[in-house]
Motif scaffolding. Sequence first.
Motif, PDB file in Angstrom:
ATOM      1  N   GLU A  69      48.927  46.344  36.417  1.00 26.17           N
ATOM      2  CA  GLU A  69      49.100  45.562  37.655  1.00 26.17           C
ATOM      3  C   GLU A  69      49.791  46.488  38.657  1.00 26.17           C
ATOM      4  OE1 GLU A  69      51.758  42.217  37.058  1.00 26.17           O
ATOM      5  OE2 GLU A  69      53.484  43.518  36.763  1.00 26.17           O
ATOM      6  N   ARG A  83      42.780  47.526  32.649  1.00 27.07           N
ATOM      7  CA  ARG A  83      43.045  46.712  31.457  1.00 27.07           C
ATOM      8  C   ARG A  83      41.905  46.928  30.476  1.00 27.07           C
ATOM      9  NH1 ARG A  83      45.190  41.072  34.311  1.00 27.07           N
ATOM     10  NH2 ARG A  83      46.688  42.174  35.632  1.00 27.07           N
ATOM     11  N   GLU A 128      39.902  45.448  28.678  1.00 26.67           N
ATOM     12  CA  GLU A 128      39.278  44.148  28.386  1.00 26.67           C
ATOM     13  C   GLU A 128      38.220  44.364  27.310  1.00 26.67           C
ATOM     14  OE1 GLU A 128      40.298  41.442  29.800  1.00 26.67           O
ATOM     15  OE2 GLU A 128      41.099  41.904  31.787  1.00 26.67           O
ATOM     16  N   MET A 167      36.617  43.359  34.729  1.00 22.67           N
ATOM     17  CA  MET A 167      36.344  44.791  34.619  1.00 22.67           C
ATOM     18  C   MET A 167      37.510  45.494  33.929  1.00 22.67           C
ATOM     19  SD  MET A 167      35.107  45.137  38.541  1.00 22.67           S
ATOM     20  CE  MET A 167      34.585  46.839  38.622  1.00 22.67           C
ATOM     21  N   PHE A 169      39.744  47.937  37.956  1.00 21.32           N
ATOM     22  CA  PHE A 169      39.493  47.045  39.088  1.00 21.32           C
ATOM     23  C   PHE A 169      40.581  47.251  40.134  1.00 21.32           C
ATOM     24  CE2 PHE A 169      42.817  43.995  37.859  1.00 21.32           C
ATOM     25  CZ  PHE A 169      42.982  44.311  36.529  1.00 21.32           C
ATOM     26  N   GLN A 216      43.445  45.514  42.739  1.00 20.91           N
ATOM     27  CA  GLN A 216      44.238  44.319  43.052  1.00 20.91           C
ATOM     28  C   GLN A 216      44.757  44.378  44.480  1.00 20.91           C
ATOM     29  OE1 GLN A 216      47.274  44.321  39.887  1.00 20.91           O
ATOM     30  NE2 GLN A 216      46.250  42.544  39.023  1.00 20.91           N
ATOM     31  N   GLU A 244      48.068  42.823  46.005  1.00 18.70           N
ATOM     32  CA  GLU A 244      49.245  42.077  45.550  1.00 18.70           C
ATOM     33  C   GLU A 244      50.353  42.065  46.597  1.00 18.70           C
ATOM     34  OE1 GLU A 244      49.498  41.596  41.029  1.00 18.70           O
ATOM     35  OE2 GLU A 244      50.088  43.664  41.406  1.00 18.70           O
ATOM     36  N   TYR A 295      56.601  36.453  32.623  1.00 17.76           N
ATOM     37  CA  TYR A 295      57.582  36.596  33.695  1.00 17.76           C
ATOM     38  C   TYR A 295      57.618  35.391  34.639  1.00 17.76           C
ATOM     39  CZ  TYR A 295      53.106  38.036  35.667  1.00 17.76           C
ATOM     40  OH  TYR A 295      51.795  38.076  36.013  1.00 17.76           O
ATOM     41  N   GLU A 349      42.563  34.248  42.330  1.00 18.29           N
ATOM     42  CA  GLU A 349      43.881  34.770  42.687  1.00 18.29           C
ATOM     43  C   GLU A 349      44.946  33.880  42.056  1.00 18.29           C
ATOM     44  OE1 GLU A 349      44.330  35.719  46.793  1.00 18.29           O
ATOM     45  OE2 GLU A 349      46.501  35.484  46.778  1.00 18.29           O
ATOM     46  N   GLY A 350      46.041  34.485  41.607  1.00 15.60           N
ATOM     47  CA  GLY A 350      47.147  33.701  41.058  1.00 15.60           C
ATOM     48  C   GLY A 350      48.342  33.816  41.999  1.00 15.60           C
ATOM     49  N   ARG A 400      57.827  34.538  40.192  1.00 18.67           N
ATOM     50  CA  ARG A 400      58.265  35.475  39.140  1.00 18.67           C
ATOM     51  C   ARG A 400      59.784  35.459  38.978  1.00 18.67           C
ATOM     52  NH1 ARG A 400      54.029  40.310  38.324  1.00 18.67           N
ATOM     53  NH2 ARG A 400      55.495  40.987  36.750  1.00 18.67           N
ATOM     54  N   GLU A 447      54.680  35.783  44.131  1.00 19.69           N
ATOM     55  CA  GLU A 447      53.656  36.829  44.023  1.00 19.69           C
ATOM     56  C   GLU A 447      52.233  36.282  44.174  1.00 19.69           C
ATOM     57  OE1 GLU A 447      52.228  38.234  40.168  1.00 19.69           O
ATOM     58  OE2 GLU A 447      52.885  40.226  40.780  1.00 19.69           O
ATOM     59  N   SER A 495      48.682  37.268  43.955  1.00 16.67           N
ATOM     60  CA  SER A 495      48.025  38.435  43.363  1.00 16.67           C
ATOM     61  C   SER A 495      46.533  38.174  43.212  1.00 16.67           C
ATOM     62  CB  SER A 495      48.653  38.719  41.999  1.00 16.67           C
ATOM     63  OG  SER A 495      47.901  39.680  41.316  1.00 16.67           O
ATOM     64  N   GLY A 496      45.741  38.878  44.012  1.00 20.02           N
ATOM     65  CA  GLY A 496      44.288  38.668  43.983  1.00 20.02           C
ATOM     66  C   GLY A 496      43.552  39.925  43.583  1.00 20.02           C
TER      67      GLY A 496
HETATM   68  N1  GAP Z   1      50.689  40.923  38.961  1.00 20.19           N
HETATM   69  C1  GAP Z   1      50.138  39.710  38.479  1.00 20.19           C
HETATM   70  C2  GAP Z   1      48.845  39.893  37.857  1.00 20.19           C
HETATM   71  O1  GAP Z   1      48.396  41.011  37.619  1.00 20.19           O
HETATM   72  P1  GAP Z   1      46.768  38.578  36.940  1.00 20.19           P
HETATM   73  O2  GAP Z   1      46.419  37.116  37.072  1.00 20.19           O
HETATM   74  O3  GAP Z   1      46.732  39.174  35.591  1.00 20.19           O
HETATM   75  O4  GAP Z   1      48.208  38.718  37.602  1.00 20.19           O
HETATM   76  C3  GAP Z   1      45.795  39.125  39.291  1.00 20.19           C
HETATM   77  O5  GAP Z   1      45.824  39.402  37.919  1.00 20.19           O
HETATM   78  C4  GAP Z   1      44.384  39.163  39.827  1.00 20.19           C
HETATM   79  O6  GAP Z   1      43.765  40.407  39.491  1.00 20.19           O
HETATM   80  C5  GAP Z   1      43.454  38.096  39.212  1.00 20.19           C
HETATM   81  O7  GAP Z   1      43.572  36.873  39.894  1.00 20.19           O
HETATM   82  C6  GAP Z   1      42.088  38.722  39.428  1.00 20.19           C
HETATM   83  O8  GAP Z   1      41.608  38.470  40.727  1.00 20.19           O
HETATM   84  C7  GAP Z   1      42.376  40.203  39.274  1.00 20.19           C
HETATM   85  N2  GAP Z   1      42.025  40.652  37.919  1.00 20.19           N
HETATM   86  C8  GAP Z   1      42.783  40.569  36.806  1.00 20.19           C
HETATM   87  N3  GAP Z   1      42.150  41.098  35.743  1.00 20.19           N
HETATM   88  C9  GAP Z   1      40.942  41.507  36.199  1.00 20.19           C
HETATM   89  C10 GAP Z   1      39.819  42.140  35.591  1.00 20.19           C
HETATM   90  N4  GAP Z   1      39.821  42.467  34.306  1.00 20.19           N
HETATM   91  N5  GAP Z   1      38.731  42.426  36.358  1.00 20.19           N
HETATM   92  C11 GAP Z   1      38.725  42.107  37.679  1.00 20.19           C
HETATM   93  N6  GAP Z   1      39.762  41.526  38.305  1.00 20.19           N
HETATM   94  C12 GAP Z   1      40.853  41.217  37.583  1.00 20.19           C
END
Ligand code: GAP
Length: 440
Positions: free
Chosen positions: A150, A182, A184, A194, A197, A199, A201, A249, A268-269, A273, A306, A308-309
């Motif tokens: 992140e 990540r 994944e 993905m 990717f 972010q 934030e 967190y 987006e979240g 925090r 936060e 975070s999109g």
């Molecule tokens: N800092 C907080 C955080 O990272 P998260 O919900 O894990 O929170 C935030 O991630 C945003 O990042 C998600 O809402 C999404 O839009 C994007 N995101 C997370 N993992 C992703 C992935 N594997 N591929 C594409 N976008 C991803």
Amino acid sequence: MHKTDKGAKLMEKVVSLCKRRGFIYQSSEIYGGLANSWDYGPLGVELKQNVKAAWWKAVVHGRDDMTGLDSGIIMHPDIWKASGHTENFYDILVDCKKCKGRFREDHLNGGKCPNCGASDFTKGRAFNLMFKTHFGAVEDDASVAYLRPETAQGIFVQFKNVLDATNLKLPFGIAQIGKAFRNEVTAGNFTFRMREFEQMEIEYFTRPEDAEPWHKRWIDDRLNWYYSLGMKRENLRLREHGRNELAHYAQGCSDIEYNFPFGWAELEGIANRTDFDLKQHSKFSGKDLQYQDKVTNEKFFPYVIEPSGGVDRAALAFLVDAYHEEEVEGRTRVVLRLSKPLAPIKVAVLPLLKSNHEIVTLSKKIKNDLQRYFTCMYNDTAAIGKLYRRQDEVGTFYCVTVDVQSLEDKQVTVRERDTMAQERVPLDNLKTYLIEKLST
Ligand code: GAP
């Protein structure tokens, strides 16, 4: 997996358009591809830049209480111990004993395998999502580093420097756009999930007692951002996290979800925090990251809201949302109804007769003049009807057509994408006309 056949068909059409017209390609395609990895082509990179520019304009340049940062992807490994990612950033994975597929435990369909429907699984195993690497010349335990999962932590560890350099006072926020990684392991839906990717934030610092009202304001602000860029209201919704799904967190979190063709999913979240991160980094680094009120001299750890999109998820949602088909004169017209700020190409200049040297020269000159103001393209590879359709399909807002008459009356035809309405515009006035149209 898709909710409905209709959803599956729509997704198929969008994926095919993305490849055919140069928005999104499979990564490493000529080597057989790489799971959950995608590249952006000539139009995709423009769309993504536009998403990021619109976000930066809204959350940094358009506000008095925000500033920006660009921190590194690889940071001190202790940062991930302090943030809790080394210990807590896990997916629990299970293997289906029947089809041997591997799935996230929280992605099973009511305890059943999403692939074959069986319900016999191996015991869940924790799998850390962070990509490991090594820095320096020796690959040993002491040189382990991580690609950031992140962008947020870069903001927390530079909190004090930004504060000292800007003299910002609470409440204020720091925004950052950048790559996150990540590992994944379950299959993603196109660019939705993905491994690499981007972010977008914001870490917004407030007094602890002001955190909840700011949480609500940010949820509204962020929803309004998607609306302002033309996303259909019925395709967005808010979902509050249950206690058991909150990140380690977070005290509270609401997701903005989009109605993707494969179902409602997180775009987006927006989390509270608390003071978790600044406290942890103070503890692990030994540096005091408290905020000091200049008037009262009071010292405390601010709370953090936060939003975070994901850039890729936003781009995908905007693409799906904009995809539109209609019948025109007995044929299907595909139009990507992207909003003006997001459309990869704002103006296409098209000569009616590519065999006419004067028309071609004038068209190219018009394109060269206009490209100082907007993204433009010149195209003479087909008959005009086909050229219009090709531009509609990628969301180009205006087509400027140069014909024989243009050489005499110094006027061109400007066609608008959604209505297909055409207007003759004097060449002298073309730039101003388009600037006005594109800025409203
Ligand atoms: N800092 C907080 C955080 O990272 P998260 O919900 O894990 O929170 C935030 O991630 C945003 O990042 C998600 O809402 C999404 O839009 C994007 N995101 C997370 N993992 C992703 C992935 N594997 N591929 C594409 N976008 C991803």
